[in-house]
Design an enzyme around this catalytic site. Structure first.
Site, PDB file in Angstrom:
ATOM      1  N   ASP A 296       0.850  -1.207   0.000  1.00 25.30           N
ATOM      2  CA  ASP A 296       0.000   0.000   0.000  1.00 25.30           C
ATOM      3  C   ASP A 296       0.883   1.254   0.000  1.00 25.30           C
ATOM      4  OD1 ASP A 296      -2.479  -1.573   0.428  1.00 25.30           O
ATOM      5  OD2 ASP A 296      -1.478  -2.062   2.297  1.00 25.30           O
TER       6      ASP A 296
ATOM      7  N   HIS B 177      -4.536  -3.607   6.366  1.00 28.23           N
ATOM      8  CA  HIS B 177      -4.334  -3.826   4.932  1.00 28.23           C
ATOM      9  C   HIS B 177      -5.698  -4.197   4.341  1.00 28.23           C
ATOM     10  CE1 HIS B 177      -2.999  -5.117   1.078  1.00 28.23           C
ATOM     11  NE2 HIS B 177      -3.483  -6.324   1.281  1.00 28.23           N
TER      12      HIS B 177
HETATM   13  P1  NAX Z   1      -2.090 -18.202  -4.504  1.00 31.78           P
HETATM   14  O1  NAX Z   1      -3.437 -18.834  -4.346  1.00 31.78           O
HETATM   15  O2  NAX Z   1      -1.472 -18.092  -5.849  1.00 31.78           O
HETATM   16  O3  NAX Z   1      -1.051 -19.001  -3.589  1.00 31.78           O
HETATM   17  C1  NAX Z   1      -1.314 -19.356  -2.282  1.00 31.78           C
HETATM   18  C2  NAX Z   1      -0.545 -20.621  -2.007  1.00 31.78           C
HETATM   19  O4  NAX Z   1      -0.674 -20.896  -0.620  1.00 31.78           O
HETATM   20  C3  NAX Z   1      -1.098 -21.831  -2.762  1.00 31.78           C
HETATM   21  O5  NAX Z   1      -0.019 -22.458  -3.467  1.00 31.78           O
HETATM   22  C4  NAX Z   1      -1.656 -22.730  -1.662  1.00 31.78           C
HETATM   23  O6  NAX Z   1      -1.498 -24.101  -1.952  1.00 31.78           O
HETATM   24  C5  NAX Z   1      -0.815 -22.288  -0.484  1.00 31.78           C
HETATM   25  N1  NAX Z   1      -1.417 -22.543   0.828  1.00 31.78           N
HETATM   26  C6  NAX Z   1      -2.724 -22.480   1.181  1.00 31.78           C
HETATM   27  N2  NAX Z   1      -2.861 -22.805   2.479  1.00 31.78           N
HETATM   28  C7  NAX Z   1      -1.625 -23.042   2.952  1.00 31.78           C
HETATM   29  C8  NAX Z   1      -1.123 -23.440   4.211  1.00 31.78           C
HETATM   30  N3  NAX Z   1      -1.937 -23.689   5.238  1.00 31.78           N
HETATM   31  N4  NAX Z   1       0.217 -23.610   4.353  1.00 31.78           N
HETATM   32  C9  NAX Z   1       1.052 -23.396   3.320  1.00 31.78           C
HETATM   33  N5  NAX Z   1       0.626 -23.047   2.091  1.00 31.78           N
HETATM   34  C10 NAX Z   1      -0.693 -22.876   1.913  1.00 31.78           C
HETATM   35  O7  NAX Z   1      -2.179 -16.787  -3.775  1.00 31.78           O
HETATM   36  P2  NAX Z   1      -1.159 -15.551  -3.886  1.00 31.78           P
HETATM   37  O8  NAX Z   1      -1.544 -14.697  -5.017  1.00 31.78           O
HETATM   38  O9  NAX Z   1       0.242 -16.055  -3.810  1.00 31.78           O
HETATM   39  O10 NAX Z   1      -1.549 -14.751  -2.539  1.00 31.78           O
HETATM   40  C11 NAX Z   1      -1.227 -15.272  -1.258  1.00 31.78           C
HETATM   41  C12 NAX Z   1      -1.852 -14.431  -0.172  1.00 31.78           C
HETATM   42  O11 NAX Z   1      -1.345 -13.092  -0.204  1.00 31.78           O
HETATM   43  C13 NAX Z   1      -3.382 -14.292  -0.277  1.00 31.78           C
HETATM   44  O12 NAX Z   1      -3.938 -14.458   1.039  1.00 31.78           O
HETATM   45  C14 NAX Z   1      -3.553 -12.856  -0.724  1.00 31.78           C
HETATM   46  O13 NAX Z   1      -4.814 -12.336  -0.324  1.00 31.78           O
HETATM   47  C15 NAX Z   1      -2.407 -12.184  -0.012  1.00 31.78           C
HETATM   48  N6  NAX Z   1      -2.007 -10.858  -0.494  1.00 31.78           N
HETATM   49  C16 NAX Z   1      -1.559  -9.957   0.434  1.00 31.78           C
HETATM   50  C17 NAX Z   1      -1.113  -8.702   0.086  1.00 31.78           C
HETATM   51  C18 NAX Z   1      -0.644  -7.726   1.121  1.00 31.78           C
HETATM   52  O14 NAX Z   1      -0.343  -6.592   0.733  1.00 31.78           O
HETATM   53  N7  NAX Z   1      -0.554  -8.041   2.397  1.00 31.78           N
HETATM   54  C19 NAX Z   1      -1.146  -8.259  -1.340  1.00 31.78           C
HETATM   55  C20 NAX Z   1      -1.184  -9.385  -2.310  1.00 31.78           C
HETATM   56  C21 NAX Z   1      -2.070 -10.529  -1.911  1.00 31.78           C
HETATM   57  O15 NAX Z   1      -3.412 -10.179  -2.179  1.00 31.78           O
END
Ligand code: NAX
Length: 326
Positions: free
Chosen positions: A159, A187
């Protein structure tokens, strides 16, 4: 050359993971003299894709990459950690509201907090990226009583970077000329990107951009940027999120420059009238690995109402997960 440090990334086969790992291995975060061992966590359905990512990491032959551990067991992935990026969690789908997301993802962070407590170094720096990241960081911290709550941060650097990008574009500057841009709060779209205290090329941003633009187009663009990217790209921000995670951890690792501050969501002890016991984004300076909230910033009524609203949202989130806070 230093001894290797151990760095975990969860959700390592996901979109952000894919953009993050190669920059970690190349030295963008911990520096060109710091070898690292990457300890990658996925859930069982993600292990096949993770195997492919591990092959690519080996194929890149990074000199600083001294080892790779890939596991679906947090007790293995979190062993002896120096730093952790908790990225993995379920992204929000169309039919889900924020409250559903909190209920689904919260328990992940109870388990990972406990595994950090049992396996990582007590000095580990934990950056939570997976959403809702502020409240997930709070849950993880509560599940890890042996790790000080100062070691759990949530990421609002994306952000901050988005806000700097918008101001730089408006003023025809480069983002590096925009500084002291604090994100206050959650966030989420309630966060407050504080253009009042920001500087551009050493001058007050608010004077240069005008208050009407700050409260209008700027606030709207920054707070809805995630959605705009999904609409344009058909996928959520990944490379910019990974880049912000690198920026946050590098600032935590190396410290802030004299006279500059950065945004980090950290444990509130009631500073600026924010309720104690939530993870809230504040402007911080960092020295010797410790983030300290910048004191003495004065807010007008507009800023105060924005900060109160985002604090109220985080208090509600805390209530929604009260059963996970032990
Ligand atoms: P993806 O769905 O591409 O990847 C997430 C990965 O996490 C998947 O490979 C899944 O298998 C794995 N996963 C799920 N549960 C798990 C667990 N218990 N232990 C280990 N791995 C696990 O999502 P992606 O685009 O990489 O985003 C990841 C997270 O970042 C989401 O929650 C998203 O909302 C968050 N974000 C946070 C941001 C921030 O500024 N704080 C911005 C970007 C993003 O939106």
């Amino acid at each position: 050359m230093n001894e290797p440090i151990r760095v975990a990334v969860t959700g390592a086969a996901g979109n952000i993971g894919y953009a993050l790992l190669f920059r970690l291995a190349s030295g963008s975060c911990f520096g060109p003299d710091q070898p690292i061992i990457l300890q990658l966590l996925e859930i069982p359905p993600g292990m096949g894709a993770l195997e492919g990512v591990v092959m690519e990491l080996r194929d890149a032959a990074f000199p600083l990459l001294h080892g790779i551990v890939a596991s679906d067991d947090p007790n293995v992935a979190f062993k002896d950690l120096d730093a952790a990026f908790l990225v993995g969690s379920r992204p929000r789908s169309k039919d889900m509201d924020r409250a559903d997301l909190i209920k689904i993802n919260g328990p992940i962070f109870t388990g990972q907090g406990k595994a950090l407590n049992d396996n990582a170094k007590p000095t580990v720096k934990v950056l939570v990226v997976g959403n809702p990241c502020n409240t997930n960081a709070l849950i993880a911290s509560h599940a890890a009583p042996n790790i000080p709550n100062t070691q759990f941060h949530a990421m609002t650097r994306l952000d901050e970077n988005r806000a700097k990008g918008q101001i730089a574009k408006k003023l025809g500057l480069s983002p590096g000329q925009v500084g002291n841009l604090a994100i206050w709060g959650n966030h989420s779209n309630t966060m407050f990107p504080d253009f009042y205290h920001a500087k551009a090329d050493g001058k007050d941003v608010v004077t240069a951009v005008g208050e009407a633009w700050g409260q209008g187009e700027f606030m709207k663009t920054v707070s809805t940027r995630g959605k705009a990217i999904i609409v344009a790209r058909g996928a959520s921000s990944a490379a910019s999120a990974a880049s912000a995670a690198i920026d946050h951890m590098r600032t935590w690792w190396d410290g802030t420059a004299e006279g500059e501050f950065s945004s980090m969501a950290i444990y509130s002890n009631g500073e600026y009238g924010v309720p104690a016991g939530i993870i809230f984004s504040f402007p911080v300076t960092v020295k010797d690995g410790r983030a300290s909230i910048v004191e003495g910033l004065v807010h007008n009524d507009y800023a105060k109402s924005k900060i109160a609203a985002t604090a109220a949202e985080l208090s509600q989130e805390r209530e929604a997960v009260a059963d996970l806070l032990g």
